[in-house]
Scaffold this active site. Structure first.
Site, mmCIF file in Angstrom:
data_model
loop_
_atom_site.group_PDB
_atom_site.id
_atom_site.type_symbol
_atom_site.label_atom_id
_atom_site.label_comp_id
_atom_site.label_asym_id
_atom_site.label_seq_id
_atom_site.Cartn_x
_atom_site.Cartn_y
_atom_site.Cartn_z
ATOM 1 N N GLY A 139 40.473 36.499 50.078
ATOM 2 C CA GLY A 139 40.955 36.478 48.710
ATOM 3 C C GLY A 139 42.237 35.701 48.517
ATOM 4 O O GLY A 139 42.596 34.823 49.300
ATOM 5 N N CYS A 140 42.967 36.051 47.450
ATOM 6 C CA CYS A 140 44.114 35.269 47.007
ATOM 7 C C CYS A 140 45.269 35.272 47.998
ATOM 8 O O CYS A 140 46.118 34.382 47.967
ATOM 9 C CB CYS A 140 44.605 35.780 45.656
ATOM 10 S SG CYS A 140 43.408 35.584 44.304
ATOM 11 N N ASN A 141 45.339 36.273 48.860
ATOM 12 C CA ASN A 141 46.416 36.322 49.851
ATOM 13 C C ASN A 141 46.145 35.442 51.070
ATOM 14 O O ASN A 141 47.032 35.221 51.893
ATOM 15 C CB ASN A 141 46.660 37.752 50.327
ATOM 16 C CG ASN A 141 45.398 38.444 50.810
ATOM 17 O OD1 ASN A 141 44.679 39.011 49.997
ATOM 18 N ND2 ASN A 141 45.105 38.402 52.103
#
Length: 356
Positions: A139-141
């Site tokens: 994901g975004c991390n």
């Protein structure tokens, strides 16, 4: 300050898909009239996003793409944008494809086997002996997860060039219905790819663009919010669908101070000593929550808010678009400190401390 000398960030490059749309354009394209959804789009602090919308059907409306078509879209967009971001990054430091020794690719908007790294290597004709890795589904991390892993490789191979590519075809991860769950996602994400180059060792190439050294990482997974951001199979629509819990901004904000203090612990630095903050453009409420909890100003997060305004949430590569803007400003001075921060499923906050 710790005496550890991590790898140096040598350069950065970005790429986007072919077409951009205002939030009003997207509302018009899907003939959205629900006032709640319209308000969500128009009050998102986003002006434009790069998107690859579904094709028009015979009746002039956008057709619903089956999951197989979305996977094809992801492959086409991620390889194209990722390859162009990689080339832009190498151009930024005056390097050639033949100089590349390690390629790590990150994506969460589709699944590929062989992975994105192999597909980009074939597309660009990269040496078959180049080391590679793929980080999928974090994901975004995930951009900072990749930076952590690749920093270790770069430190163990001084003088050799490693590049991380984050390629997110968010257009390939959309579902279309009238629910607020879907509207939150569809109002936020955009297509984009970013690449960052690392070189380890005491003496980086003096002809390369000087960047900061990576000093330290700190991570925090909030397991009690494990389901707050997730990619589920939607049985009704027969496709994957991303879910964002409305409480996510507050969950992230409440833990931001904890992980940043852990990052700075033992360095002799306090938050007020940080000159540059590069935070994931997760959305207006997320940015506001992080600002409040860390005591940051609008100026501190200007790159983050500008990227959100011009591109939307680009998932794993968002913070690198912000880094690119900081580099373009040309204000980072020797001795300056910076904090990189990303947030994503888990729920997870990743951070890195860098010094110019």
């Amino acid at each position: 300050m710790t005496t550890f000398l991590g790898p140096t960030i040598q350069g950065v490059g970005t790429a986007v898909s072919a077409t951009s749309y205002s939030q009003q354009d997207v509302l018009d394209a899907f003939e959205i009239t629900d006032p709640r959804i319209r308000s969500l789009f128009l009050n998102s602090a986003i002006d434009r996003r790069y998107l690859t919308l579904p094709p028009l059907g015979p009746d002039g409306t956008r057709t619903l793409e089956p999951q197989g078509d979305l996977l094809d879209k992801h492959k086409e967009l991620a390889v194209d944008m990722g390859a162009r971001a990689l080339e832009a990054c190498l151009k930024d430091i005056g390097a050639d494809l033949s100089d590349l020794r390690y390629l790590c690719c990150v994506t969460s908007t589709g699944f590929l086997t062989p992975g994105l790294s192999a597909l980009i290597m074939r597309r660009l004709g990269i040496d078959r002996h180049c080391h590679r890795a793929d980080i999928v589904g974090m994901g975004c991390n995930a951009g900072l997860n990749a930076l952590n892993a690749v920093s270790g490789w770069a430190a163990a191979h001084p003088g050799e060039l490693a590049v991380i590519v984050c390629a997110e075809a968010c257009s390939a991860a959309y579902a279309y219905d009238s629910t607020m769950r879907t509207a939150v996602v569809n109002s936020l994400f955009g297509d984009g790819a970013a690449a960052i180059a690392l070189v380890g060792g005491e003496e980086p190439d003096p002809t390369a663009t000087a960047g900061p050294r990576i000093r330290k990482f700190a991570s925090c997974i909030i397991t009690e919010a494990l389901d707050a951001m997730r990619y589920d199979w939607d049985r009704e629509q027969d496709r994957f669908s991303f879910y964002l819990d409305p409480e996510i901004p507050y969950v992230v904000g409440a833990h931001a101070e904890l992980v940043v203090d852990r990052l700075l612990n033992g360095t002799g630095l306090r938050r007020r000593d940080i000159d540059h903050w590069l935070i994931h453009s997760g959305g207006k409420k997320v940015i506001d929550a992080v600002m409040v909890n860390l005591g940051l100003t609008r100026h501190d997060v200007r790159h983050t808010t500008d990227v959100l305004r011009d591109y939307g949430n680009l998932s794993s590569g968002s913070f690198l678009f912000s880094y690119d803007r900081l580099v373009a400003e040309g204000i980072a001075a020797p001795g300056d400190h910076g904090v990189l921060m990303t947030m994503g499923p888990g729920s997870t906050i990743e951070t890195a401390l860098v010094q110019w």
